[in-house]
Design a protein around this motif. Sequence first.
Motif, PDB file in Angstrom:
ATOM      1  N   ASP A  63      -7.465   9.461   3.993  1.00 35.61           N
ATOM      2  CA  ASP A  63      -7.472   9.508   2.525  1.00 35.61           C
ATOM      3  C   ASP A  63      -8.808   9.026   1.973  1.00 35.61           C
ATOM      4  O   ASP A  63      -9.310   9.550   0.965  1.00 35.61           O
ATOM      5  N   ASP A  64      -9.398   8.036   2.626  1.00 34.63           N
ATOM      6  CA  ASP A  64     -10.704   7.527   2.183  1.00 34.63           C
ATOM      7  C   ASP A  64     -11.770   8.613   2.278  1.00 34.63           C
ATOM      8  O   ASP A  64     -12.544   8.822   1.322  1.00 34.63           O
ATOM      9  N   ILE A  65     -11.812   9.306   3.406  1.00 37.39           N
ATOM     10  CA  ILE A  65     -12.802  10.369   3.581  1.00 37.39           C
ATOM     11  C   ILE A  65     -12.552  11.505   2.597  1.00 37.39           C
ATOM     12  O   ILE A  65     -13.499  12.032   1.986  1.00 37.39           O
TER      13      ILE A  65
ATOM     14  N   THR B  72     -21.318   7.888   0.376  1.00 40.79           N
ATOM     15  CA  THR B  72     -21.588   8.063   1.807  1.00 40.79           C
ATOM     16  C   THR B  72     -21.060   6.895   2.631  1.00 40.79           C
ATOM     17  O   THR B  72     -20.760   5.829   2.102  1.00 40.79           O
ATOM     18  N   ILE B  73     -20.978   7.123   3.946  1.00 41.90           N
ATOM     19  CA  ILE B  73     -20.584   6.095   4.909  1.00 41.90           C
ATOM     20  C   ILE B  73     -21.842   5.605   5.608  1.00 41.90           C
ATOM     21  O   ILE B  73     -22.648   6.403   6.083  1.00 41.90           O
TER      22      ILE B  73
ATOM     23  N   ALA C 123     -24.816   6.870   9.373  1.00 42.38           N
ATOM     24  CA  ALA C 123     -24.904   5.800  10.365  1.00 42.38           C
ATOM     25  C   ALA C 123     -26.301   5.685  10.962  1.00 42.38           C
ATOM     26  O   ALA C 123     -26.734   4.594  11.352  1.00 42.38           O
ATOM     27  N   ALA C 124     -27.028   6.794  11.056  1.00 38.94           N
ATOM     28  CA  ALA C 124     -28.374   6.770  11.638  1.00 38.94           C
ATOM     29  C   ALA C 124     -29.334   5.919  10.828  1.00 38.94           C
ATOM     30  O   ALA C 124     -30.383   5.499  11.346  1.00 38.94           O
ATOM     31  N   GLU C 125     -28.990   5.652   9.572  1.00 39.34           N
ATOM     32  CA  GLU C 125     -29.859   4.812   8.745  1.00 39.34           C
ATOM     33  C   GLU C 125     -29.761   3.338   9.109  1.00 39.34           C
ATOM     34  O   GLU C 125     -30.558   2.534   8.632  1.00 39.34           O
TER      35      GLU C 125
ATOM     36  N   PHE D 232     -21.559  19.477   9.312  1.00 39.03           N
ATOM     37  CA  PHE D 232     -20.411  19.530   8.407  1.00 39.03           C
ATOM     38  C   PHE D 232     -19.352  18.478   8.761  1.00 39.03           C
ATOM     39  O   PHE D 232     -18.247  18.510   8.222  1.00 39.03           O
ATOM     40  N   ASN D 233     -19.668  17.569   9.677  1.00 40.99           N
ATOM     41  CA  ASN D 233     -18.737  16.503  10.078  1.00 40.99           C
ATOM     42  C   ASN D 233     -17.365  17.046  10.469  1.00 40.99           C
ATOM     43  O   ASN D 233     -16.328  16.664   9.920  1.00 40.99           O
TER      44      ASN D 233
END
Length: 328
Positions: A256-258, A326-327, A212-214, A234-235
């Motif tokens: 499930d997506d993650i 990635t998110i 998200a920082a991007e 490590f989220n």
Amino acid sequence: MDIRTIGKTPLAVTQFGFGGAAIGGLYRECTQEAAMETLQTAWDAGMRYFDTAPFYGFGLSERRTGDFLRSKPRETYVLSTKVGRLLRPVPENQVPDYSYVNPLPFTVDYDYSYDGIMRAFEFSYARLGLNKIDILYVHDIGVYTHGVEKNTVYQRQLLDSGMRALDELKTSGAISAYGLGVNEVEVCLDVIARSPIDCILLAGRYSLLDRAAERGLLEVCRERKISLVIGGVFNSGILATGPVPGANFDYGPASDDILGRVRSMQKIAEANSIPLAAAAMQFPLREPVVANVLIGTAKPSSLTRNMELLKVDVPDSVYAAVEPFTIR
């Protein structure tokens, strides 16, 4: 351990530091003995940056951090704590549940005003038992913590008078740097647009998985020479445990997506014979504006295991291969 500077200040930190939430009893009890042993392990590993907060165990983490550092030469380490919450004593049956096990008998009140920040700063001195705090972070300002309505009030407090308190503390030499300690990008951009800051402790928003920082923040930090300190590498655990049943992401069960994204990342790591956790730990420091990555634990063995991951050579090709999952 490599050293990186904080923003435009002369303050320098080791590239890895110790995050103090776990020694305040986050999610599981931590004894005084375990806390001291873990802090000593961090010191022996070369860490010389220690971060804590009044919120962590409602003062417990600050007390333990101060107890440990009091015997160390003051010029040999950097210490940060946080403002924005004031602790208020309450009966034991009224201590709120914020996932800290056996915290001290306090509740927390939010106050981001000039007076609130000055009071929080003085109270932290007393809990730490130290006479110098290097960095102050404004803790958990933003919609992520407060919701839209309450954050409007708190952010006005901060911008109208709270930032003036921080500037006065830095100008007087009481602190060397100040910034935000948050879990979201948007509030960082809002505050940067209105006030100069030196650094941001950003938890979980610049990791191998969550980028998200991007979305604008890295660019602004480069332009204004604002340093990032990265927490939650490590989220909440999933990048350390892998996509196992019950794995956590962003302080809750992973969707499930993650799980699917991390499963794909883990396959890439395994194909290159490296632990996914090693890639996760080393990822943020590839970005020059990142000054430090915080490692938080209450177990010496976990800290030692994590530091061993720094010896793993992670090829650039691995980072390129995981990028599609990635998110942002």
